[in-house]
Design an enzyme around this catalytic site. Structure first.
Site, PDB file in Angstrom:
ATOM      1  N   TRP A 101      22.992  24.134  19.945  1.00 50.19           N
ATOM      2  CA  TRP A 101      22.381  25.449  20.700  1.00 50.19           C
ATOM      3  C   TRP A 101      21.419  24.769  21.875  1.00 50.19           C
ATOM      4  O   TRP A 101      21.418  25.515  22.760  1.00 50.19           O
ATOM      5  CB  TRP A 101      21.491  26.212  19.775  1.00 50.19           C
ATOM      6  CG  TRP A 101      22.272  27.074  18.932  1.00 50.19           C
ATOM      7  CD1 TRP A 101      22.423  27.066  17.657  1.00 50.19           C
ATOM      8  CD2 TRP A 101      23.473  28.060  19.207  1.00 50.19           C
ATOM      9  NE1 TRP A 101      23.459  27.535  16.987  1.00 50.19           N
ATOM     10  CE2 TRP A 101      24.047  28.346  17.891  1.00 50.19           C
ATOM     11  CE3 TRP A 101      23.586  28.801  20.427  1.00 50.19           C
ATOM     12  CZ2 TRP A 101      24.996  29.209  18.075  1.00 50.19           C
ATOM     13  CZ3 TRP A 101      24.709  29.629  20.321  1.00 50.19           C
ATOM     14  CH2 TRP A 101      25.459  29.709  19.085  1.00 50.19           C
ATOM     15  N   ASP A 172      13.415  28.618  21.683  1.00 46.53           N
ATOM     16  CA  ASP A 172      14.482  29.525  21.082  1.00 46.53           C
ATOM     17  C   ASP A 172      14.336  29.562  19.685  1.00 46.53           C
ATOM     18  O   ASP A 172      14.597  28.403  19.139  1.00 46.53           O
ATOM     19  CB  ASP A 172      15.695  28.655  21.724  1.00 46.53           C
ATOM     20  CG  ASP A 172      16.823  29.469  20.917  1.00 46.53           C
ATOM     21  OD1 ASP A 172      16.667  30.545  19.985  1.00 46.53           O
ATOM     22  OD2 ASP A 172      18.206  29.218  20.695  1.00 46.53           O
ATOM     23  N   LYS A 196      18.952  37.341  12.540  1.00 45.94           N
ATOM     24  CA  LYS A 196      18.734  36.370  11.090  1.00 45.94           C
ATOM     25  C   LYS A 196      17.562  36.829  10.438  1.00 45.94           C
ATOM     26  O   LYS A 196      17.832  37.712   9.447  1.00 45.94           O
ATOM     27  CB  LYS A 196      18.511  35.036  11.722  1.00 45.94           C
ATOM     28  CG  LYS A 196      19.795  34.126  12.265  1.00 45.94           C
ATOM     29  CD  LYS A 196      19.675  33.963  13.651  1.00 45.94           C
ATOM     30  CE  LYS A 196      20.516  33.212  14.503  1.00 45.94           C
ATOM     31  NZ  LYS A 196      22.039  33.004  13.847  1.00 45.94           N
TER      32      LYS A 196
HETATM   33  N1  PMP Z   1      20.310  30.036  19.441  1.00 47.61           N
HETATM   34  C1  PMP Z   1      20.129  29.867  18.229  1.00 47.61           C
HETATM   35  C2  PMP Z   1      19.245  28.812  17.498  1.00 47.61           C
HETATM   36  C3  PMP Z   1      21.157  30.495  17.484  1.00 47.61           C
HETATM   37  O1  PMP Z   1      21.280  30.203  16.254  1.00 47.61           O
HETATM   38  C4  PMP Z   1      22.067  31.204  18.195  1.00 47.61           C
HETATM   39  C5  PMP Z   1      22.954  32.048  17.230  1.00 47.61           C
HETATM   40  N2  PMP Z   1      23.426  31.682  15.957  1.00 47.61           N
HETATM   41  C6  PMP Z   1      22.104  31.625  19.639  1.00 47.61           C
HETATM   42  C7  PMP Z   1      21.079  30.541  20.245  1.00 47.61           C
HETATM   43  C8  PMP Z   1      22.842  32.455  20.226  1.00 47.61           C
HETATM   44  O2  PMP Z   1      22.582  33.796  19.947  1.00 47.61           O
HETATM   45  P1  PMP Z   1      23.442  35.145  20.316  1.00 47.61           P
HETATM   46  O3  PMP Z   1      24.600  35.000  19.557  1.00 47.61           O
HETATM   47  O4  PMP Z   1      22.147  36.102  19.942  1.00 47.61           O
HETATM   48  O5  PMP Z   1      23.510  35.182  21.789  1.00 47.61           O
END
Ligand code: PMP
Length: 360
Positions: A101, A172, A196
């Site tokens: 991420w 994030d 989550k």
């Molecule tokens: N950052 C993290 C730490 C994540 O776990 C996720 C999704 N699992 C995201 C960003 C991306 O999120 P989204 O699918 O809501 O765009």
């Protein structure tokens, strides 16, 4: 019967929240319509929205210096909105890279700012967090971005982030927000996709210090401009009303459980148990250094990979769902968010032990 759901997201929601939503589905508070069918400008929905924000502020101790935004676009949209809003054209920004991420956030930020990757654990396969002494921060960066919990790699910063208080720290927190208390005042901006610990998919929370609004001095599309959303109380356009309502129910549920301190105690206990079971076994292995093991996402591999398919099938037969690891890393992963009860972890451990006995 409801199964035990270990999905990384969209993830398990508290059963009492789902039941309340079910009870209110057709007729919200005697108004003759579902929350889904209310105008976002109606007094009934504005009350839902304000109550949710109030409860969130109370849970996290968010002061009036911060705006709380209920947006769409997922955490992925924030990968772009953060540099667009906080960094002037060509400005330097710092990122710490600790997993998949972080990498995605960095890739997007490079389109809009001069990114310095101040530390990365990519070389070691993202098995830990970089020591603070190794971070090569720029003196004049607009902000420092971190991913406190890497949902795919199961790597987490367990100690508070030690930076100069003047640094604009951006986090994030998609997979840890609300899992334990947090000192919001240490951050310039926090964002999290809801799916989550917060609520259903479709909602993204942003908590931003008000003095940072408009900081980049860029001309932005309205929908990508935090200042526009803050000024309109997240109702510049039609917000994700039903997700916002459900998140509000989740905030009330967390308060009822004893707030974030109670969540932290429960979550630490769940994670400890599972890591202990993994460490004691000869079949399962967690690849993350003990000092950076995530409370929320526990990846593990089976030393004999031929057993993976039968592990998953048998787990599913026992009502233990979504244990397959992310497609980019393979193996297994159990996500232990707030709404995953301790009984679920106990049932998983019991199954893992039995499976190991039968296959050794
Ligand atoms: N950052 C993290 C730490 C994540 O776990 C996720 C999704 N699992 C995201 C960003 C991306 O999120 P989204 O699918 O809501 O765009």
């Amino acid at each position: 019967m409801r199964a035990f759901n270990f999905c990384a997201g969209p993830a398990a929601l508290p059963e009492t929240v789902l039941k309340q939503a079910q009870a209110e589905l057709l007729d919200y508070k005697g108004g003759g319509a579902s929350v889904m069918e209310l105008s976002h400008r109606s007094s009934a929905f504005v009350e839902v929205a304000e109550e949710a924000e109030k409860d969130l502020r109370e849970l996290l101790g968010i002061s009036d210096q911060y705006a709380v935004l209920f947006l769409q676009g997922g955490a992925s949209m924030q990968f772009s909105m953060v540099p667009l809003n906080l960094a002037k054209e060509g400005a330097k920004v710092d990122y710490i890279c600790t997993g998949a991420w972080s990498q995605k956030a960095i890739k997007e930020a490079r389109k809009f700012a001069d990114v310095n990757v101040a530390a990365s654990t990519e070389q070691s396969g993202f098995s830990g967090v970089p020591a603070r002494s190794e971070w090569q921060l720029n003196e004049d960066s607009a902000y420092l971005h971190i991913t406190p919990n890497e949902t795919i790699h199961g790597v987490e910063f367990l100690d508070p982030i030690d930076v100069d208080p003047r640094t604009v720290l951006v986090a994030d927190l998609s997979s840890t927000l609300l899992s334990r208390p947090l000192d919001v005042d240490r951050y310039g901006l926090i964002y999290a996709g809801a799916q989550k610990n917060i609520g259903p998919a479709g909602l993204t929370l942003v908590i931003v210090r008000k003095d940072l609004l408009g900081r980049s001095e860029r001309t932005l599309p309205a929908m990508l401009d935090y200042a526009v959303h803050a000024k309109a109380d997240s109702m510049y356009n039609t917000p994700p009303t039903y997700s916002w309502y459900l998140a509000g129910l989740v905030f009330k549920w967390i308060k009822k459980q004893g707030g974030l301190k109670a969540m932290a105690e429960l979550n630490a206990r769940k994670a400890d148990k599972l890591y202990r079971a993994i460490d004691e076994s000869a079949l399962y292995r967690n690849p993350v250094e003990a000092s950076a093991r995530s409370w929320m996402n526990v990846p593990f591999i089976l030393e004999n990979t031929d057993l993976e398919a039968s592990f998953l099938t048998q787990a599913e037969e026992r009502g233990l769902l979504n244990l397959k690891g992310h497609r980019s890393v393979g193996g297994m992963r159990a996500s232990l968010y707030n709404a995953v009860p301790e009984e679920a972890v106990d049932a998983l451990i019991e199954f893992m032990r039995e499976f190991e006995q039968h296959n050794s």
